[in-house]
Design a protein around this motif. Structure first.
Motif, PDB file in Angstrom:
ATOM      1  N   GLY A  19       0.802  -1.225   0.000  1.00 47.10           N
ATOM      2  CA  GLY A  19       0.000   0.000   0.000  1.00 47.10           C
ATOM      3  C   GLY A  19       0.831   1.268   0.000  1.00 47.10           C
ATOM      4  N   LEU A  20       2.109   1.173   0.309  1.00 49.54           N
ATOM      5  CA  LEU A  20       2.980   2.350   0.305  1.00 49.54           C
ATOM      6  C   LEU A  20       3.819   2.429  -0.963  1.00 49.54           C
ATOM      7  CD1 LEU A  20       4.222   2.220   4.011  1.00 49.54           C
ATOM      8  CD2 LEU A  20       2.436   3.670   3.055  1.00 49.54           C
ATOM      9  N   THR A  21       4.069   1.284  -1.581  1.00 54.02           N
ATOM     10  CA  THR A  21       4.833   1.244  -2.819  1.00 54.02           C
ATOM     11  C   THR A  21       4.269   0.153  -3.717  1.00 54.02           C
ATOM     12  OG1 THR A  21       7.041   1.063  -3.775  1.00 54.02           O
ATOM     13  CG2 THR A  21       6.594  -0.300  -1.876  1.00 54.02           C
ATOM     14  N   SER A  22       4.508   0.278  -4.997  1.00 51.88           N
ATOM     15  CA  SER A  22       3.939  -0.693  -5.937  1.00 51.88           C
ATOM     16  C   SER A  22       4.926  -1.771  -6.356  1.00 51.88           C
ATOM     17  CB  SER A  22       3.460   0.048  -7.193  1.00 51.88           C
ATOM     18  OG  SER A  22       4.546   0.687  -7.823  1.00 51.88           O
ATOM     19  N   TYR A  23       6.189  -1.641  -6.012  1.00 54.73           N
ATOM     20  CA  TYR A  23       7.178  -2.596  -6.523  1.00 54.73           C
ATOM     21  C   TYR A  23       7.555  -3.679  -5.524  1.00 54.73           C
ATOM     22  CZ  TYR A  23      10.454   0.541  -4.143  1.00 54.73           C
ATOM     23  OH  TYR A  23      11.097   1.310  -3.208  1.00 54.73           O
ATOM     24  N   ALA A  24       7.064  -3.642  -4.305  1.00 53.81           N
ATOM     25  CA  ALA A  24       7.364  -4.698  -3.331  1.00 53.81           C
ATOM     26  C   ALA A  24       6.302  -4.694  -2.238  1.00 53.81           C
ATOM     27  CB  ALA A  24       8.744  -4.495  -2.723  1.00 53.81           C
ATOM     28  N   ASP A  25       6.190  -5.844  -1.545  1.00 52.91           N
ATOM     29  CA  ASP A  25       5.292  -5.938  -0.403  1.00 52.91           C
ATOM     30  C   ASP A  25       6.048  -5.846   0.915  1.00 52.91           C
ATOM     31  OD1 ASP A  25       3.147  -6.252  -2.100  1.00 52.91           O
ATOM     32  OD2 ASP A  25       3.153  -8.442  -1.993  1.00 52.91           O
ATOM     33  N   TYR A  26       7.276  -6.360   0.938  1.00 48.90           N
ATOM     34  CA  TYR A  26       8.075  -6.358   2.169  1.00 48.90           C
ATOM     35  C   TYR A  26       9.515  -5.991   1.860  1.00 48.90           C
ATOM     36  CZ  TYR A  26       4.270  -8.775   4.525  1.00 48.90           C
ATOM     37  OH  TYR A  26       3.053  -9.093   5.069  1.00 48.90           O
ATOM     38  N   PHE A  27      10.133  -5.290   2.799  1.00 50.82           N
ATOM     39  CA  PHE A  27      11.582  -5.067   2.799  1.00 50.82           C
ATOM     40  C   PHE A  27      12.126  -5.798   4.014  1.00 50.82           C
ATOM     41  CE2 PHE A  27      11.272  -0.566   0.792  1.00 50.82           C
ATOM     42  CZ  PHE A  27      11.094  -1.118  -0.451  1.00 50.82           C
ATOM     43  N   VAL A  28      13.237  -6.511   3.828  1.00 51.41           N
ATOM     44  CA  VAL A  28      13.919  -7.151   4.950  1.00 51.41           C
ATOM     45  C   VAL A  28      15.272  -6.462   5.083  1.00 51.41           C
ATOM     46  CG1 VAL A  28      14.772  -9.302   5.926  1.00 51.41           C
ATOM     47  CG2 VAL A  28      12.753  -9.326   4.461  1.00 51.41           C
ATOM     48  N   LEU A  29      15.489  -5.808   6.226  1.00 52.17           N
ATOM     49  CA  LEU A  29      16.724  -5.061   6.468  1.00 52.17           C
ATOM     50  C   LEU A  29      17.598  -5.849   7.427  1.00 52.17           C
ATOM     51  CD1 LEU A  29      15.146  -1.542   7.088  1.00 52.17           C
ATOM     52  CD2 LEU A  29      15.775  -2.573   4.924  1.00 52.17           C
ATOM     53  N   MET A  30      18.885  -5.989   7.075  1.00 54.46           N
ATOM     54  CA  MET A  30      19.841  -6.728   7.904  1.00 54.46           C
ATOM     55  C   MET A  30      21.153  -5.969   7.952  1.00 54.46           C
ATOM     56  SD  MET A  30      19.141 -10.544   6.421  1.00 54.46           S
ATOM     57  CE  MET A  30      18.604 -10.144   4.784  1.00 54.46           C
ATOM     58  N   THR A  31      21.893  -6.137   9.038  1.00 57.29           N
ATOM     59  CA  THR A  31      23.191  -5.486   9.189  1.00 57.29           C
ATOM     60  C   THR A  31      24.278  -6.540   9.278  1.00 57.29           C
ATOM     61  OG1 THR A  31      22.137  -3.676  10.381  1.00 57.29           O
ATOM     62  CG2 THR A  31      24.518  -3.862  10.602  1.00 57.29           C
ATOM     63  N   ALA A  32      25.383  -6.274   8.572  1.00 54.97           N
ATOM     64  CA  ALA A  32      26.555  -7.167   8.604  1.00 54.97           C
ATOM     65  C   ALA A  32      27.733  -6.402   9.201  1.00 54.97           C
ATOM     66  CB  ALA A  32      26.888  -7.638   7.198  1.00 54.97           C
ATOM     67  N   ASP A  33      28.634  -7.132   9.859  1.00 51.47           N
ATOM     68  CA  ASP A  33      29.809  -6.501  10.472  1.00 51.47           C
ATOM     69  C   ASP A  33      30.887  -6.146   9.453  1.00 51.47           C
ATOM     70  OD1 ASP A  33      28.969  -6.359  13.123  1.00 51.47           O
ATOM     71  OD2 ASP A  33      29.542  -8.435  13.511  1.00 51.47           O
ATOM     72  N   SER A  34      30.944  -6.880   8.354  1.00 51.34           N
ATOM     73  CA  SER A  34      31.992  -6.631   7.362  1.00 51.34           C
ATOM     74  C   SER A  34      31.438  -6.866   5.965  1.00 51.34           C
ATOM     75  CB  SER A  34      33.186  -7.560   7.609  1.00 51.34           C
ATOM     76  OG  SER A  34      32.808  -8.908   7.384  1.00 51.34           O
ATOM     77  N   GLU A  35      32.221  -6.476   4.966  1.00 49.94           N
ATOM     78  CA  GLU A  35      31.804  -6.682   3.579  1.00 49.94           C
ATOM     79  C   GLU A  35      31.745  -8.175   3.251  1.00 49.94           C
ATOM     80  OE1 GLU A  35      34.419  -4.389   1.121  1.00 49.94           O
ATOM     81  OE2 GLU A  35      33.800  -2.501   2.048  1.00 49.94           O
ATOM     82  N   ARG A  36      32.664  -8.932   3.809  1.00 47.15           N
ATOM     83  CA  ARG A  36      32.679 -10.375   3.568  1.00 47.15           C
ATOM     84  C   ARG A  36      31.438 -11.033   4.164  1.00 47.15           C
ATOM     85  NH1 ARG A  36      37.929 -13.871   4.782  1.00 47.15           N
ATOM     86  NH2 ARG A  36      38.381 -13.300   2.648  1.00 47.15           N
ATOM     87  N   GLN A  37      31.060 -10.618   5.372  1.00 53.41           N
ATOM     88  CA  GLN A  37      29.861 -11.177   5.995  1.00 53.41           C
ATOM     89  C   GLN A  37      28.609 -10.757   5.220  1.00 53.41           C
ATOM     90  OE1 GLN A  37      28.804  -9.833   9.921  1.00 53.41           O
ATOM     91  NE2 GLN A  37      27.431 -11.570  10.266  1.00 53.41           N
ATOM     92  N   ALA A  38      28.590  -9.549   4.682  1.00 50.77           N
ATOM     93  CA  ALA A  38      27.439  -9.102   3.883  1.00 50.77           C
ATOM     94  C   ALA A  38      27.260  -9.995   2.661  1.00 50.77           C
ATOM     95  CB  ALA A  38      27.626  -7.648   3.460  1.00 50.77           C
ATOM     96  N   GLY A  39      28.361 -10.350   2.004  1.00 52.47           N
ATOM     97  CA  GLY A  39      28.290 -11.262   0.865  1.00 52.47           C
ATOM     98  C   GLY A  39      27.811 -12.643   1.274  1.00 52.47           C
ATOM     99  N   ALA A  40      28.281 -13.121   2.450  1.00 48.62           N
ATOM    100  CA  ALA A  40      27.860 -14.440   2.935  1.00 48.62           C
ATOM    101  C   ALA A  40      26.366 -14.449   3.275  1.00 48.62           C
ATOM    102  CB  ALA A  40      28.681 -14.829   4.156  1.00 48.62           C
ATOM    103  N   ILE A  41      25.876 -13.360   3.837  1.00 52.77           N
ATOM    104  CA  ILE A  41      24.442 -13.277   4.161  1.00 52.77           C
ATOM    105  C   ILE A  41      23.614 -13.303   2.878  1.00 52.77           C
ATOM    106  CG2 ILE A  41      22.649 -11.767   5.094  1.00 52.77           C
ATOM    107  CD1 ILE A  41      24.736 -10.829   7.181  1.00 52.77           C
ATOM    108  N   ALA A  42      24.035 -12.532   1.875  1.00 51.84           N
ATOM    109  CA  ALA A  42      23.308 -12.507   0.594  1.00 51.84           C
ATOM    110  C   ALA A  42      23.319 -13.887  -0.062  1.00 51.84           C
ATOM    111  CB  ALA A  42      23.912 -11.466  -0.338  1.00 51.84           C
ATOM    112  N   ASP A  43      24.459 -14.582   0.002  1.00 49.28           N
ATOM    113  CA  ASP A  43      24.542 -15.931  -0.566  1.00 49.28           C
ATOM    114  C   ASP A  43      23.652 -16.905   0.197  1.00 49.28           C
ATOM    115  OD1 ASP A  43      26.313 -15.087  -2.505  1.00 49.28           O
ATOM    116  OD2 ASP A  43      28.106 -15.701  -1.373  1.00 49.28           O
TER     117      ASP A  43
END
Length: 194
Positions: free
Chosen positions: A109-133
Motif C-alpha cells: 500500500g505504500l509502494t507498488s514494486y514490493a510488499d516487504y523489505f527485509v533489512l539486515m546489518t553485517a559486520d563486514s563486507e565479507r559477511q554481507a556477501g555471505a548473508i546474501a549468498d
C-alpha cells in the motif's frame, strides 16, 4: 529664456484648470450613497432574463432525506498474503549467517514494486556477501528465484530482489546513512530473532 517658457507653461496650465500632482486624500463619496455603476451587471441581467426585472429567484425545496441509511457493507475478509512467509524465510536465512538487527517492513500500500523489505546489518563486507549468498541458497531450495542483485561487489549495501520481497544487507555505516527505517517510517514493522 528658459525661465520665461516655464512660466508661460505654468500660467497656461492654471488657466486650463489642470491640477498639480496627485489628488490629496481619499476620493469623496456622493451624498446619494456608495458609488455604483448605472449599468446592470452580468448576474443582474441573467436574473432578469430568468425571473423578470426586479424580482428575486425563488429557492427550490429540497427533497426529504431518506428515513433509513443504506446498510453498510462488511469489510472485505483479509486477503491471504503469500509474501509474508517469504519475508520471514529471508530474515531467518540472514539470522543463520549471523546478521544483526533483522527488521521486516510491510510496505504494502505504500509502494507498488514490493510488499516487504527485509533489512539486515553485517559486520563486514565479507559477511554481507555471505548473508546474501545464504539468503539466495535458502530461497532457491524453496523454489523462489531472484529477480536481480545489486551492490554485491562493494558489500556496503547488497540488494537482493525477489519481486514481492526485497532483502537489504547493509554495513553498519551504510544502514545508518541511508536510514530506510526512517524513510519508510509509516510502514508497519516487526523484528525477527533467533
Amino acid at each position: 529664456m528658459i525661465k520665461k517658457t516655464a512660466a508661460k507653461k505654468s500660467t497656461a496650465a492654471k488657466k486650463a484648470g489642470a491640477k498639480k500632482g496627485p489628488p490629496k486624500g481619499p476620493p469623496r463619496k456622493k451624498k446619494g450613497g456608495p458609488l455604483r455603476s448605472k449599468k446592470p451587471g452580468r448576474n443582474q441581467i441573467a436574473r432578469e432574463r430568468v425571473v423578470g426585472p426586479g424580482k428575486k429567484k425563488a429557492l427550490r425545496p429540497r427533497a426529504p432525506a431518506a428515513a433509513a441509511a443504506p446498510p453498510v457493507a462488511a469489510p472485505p475478509a483479509e486477503r491471504p498474503d503469500p509474501s509474508r512467509p517469504r519475508a520471514v524465510a529471508i530474515a531467518q536465512a540472514g539470522l543463520d549467517k549471523k546478521a544483526e538487527d533483522v527488521l521486516v517492513l510491510d510496505v504494502r500500500g505504500l509502494t507498488s514494486y514490493a510488499d516487504y523489505f527485509v533489512l539486515m546489518t553485517a559486520d563486514s563486507e565479507r559477511q554481507a556477501g555471505a548473508i546474501a549468498d545464504g539468503v539466495d541458497e535458502k530461497l532457491k531450495a524453496s523454489g523462489a528465484t531472484k529477480v536481480g542483485v545489486e551492490g554485491y561487489e562493494s558489500g556496503r549495501w547488497i540488494l537482493v530482489d525477489y519481486g514481492d520481497v526485497v532483502a537489504h544487507v547493509f554495513s553498519r555505516e551504510a544502514r545508518g546513512f541511508y536510514d530506510l527505517e526512517g524513510l519508510w517510517a509509516d510502514a508497519p514493522r516487526f523484528q525477527v530473532q533467533d
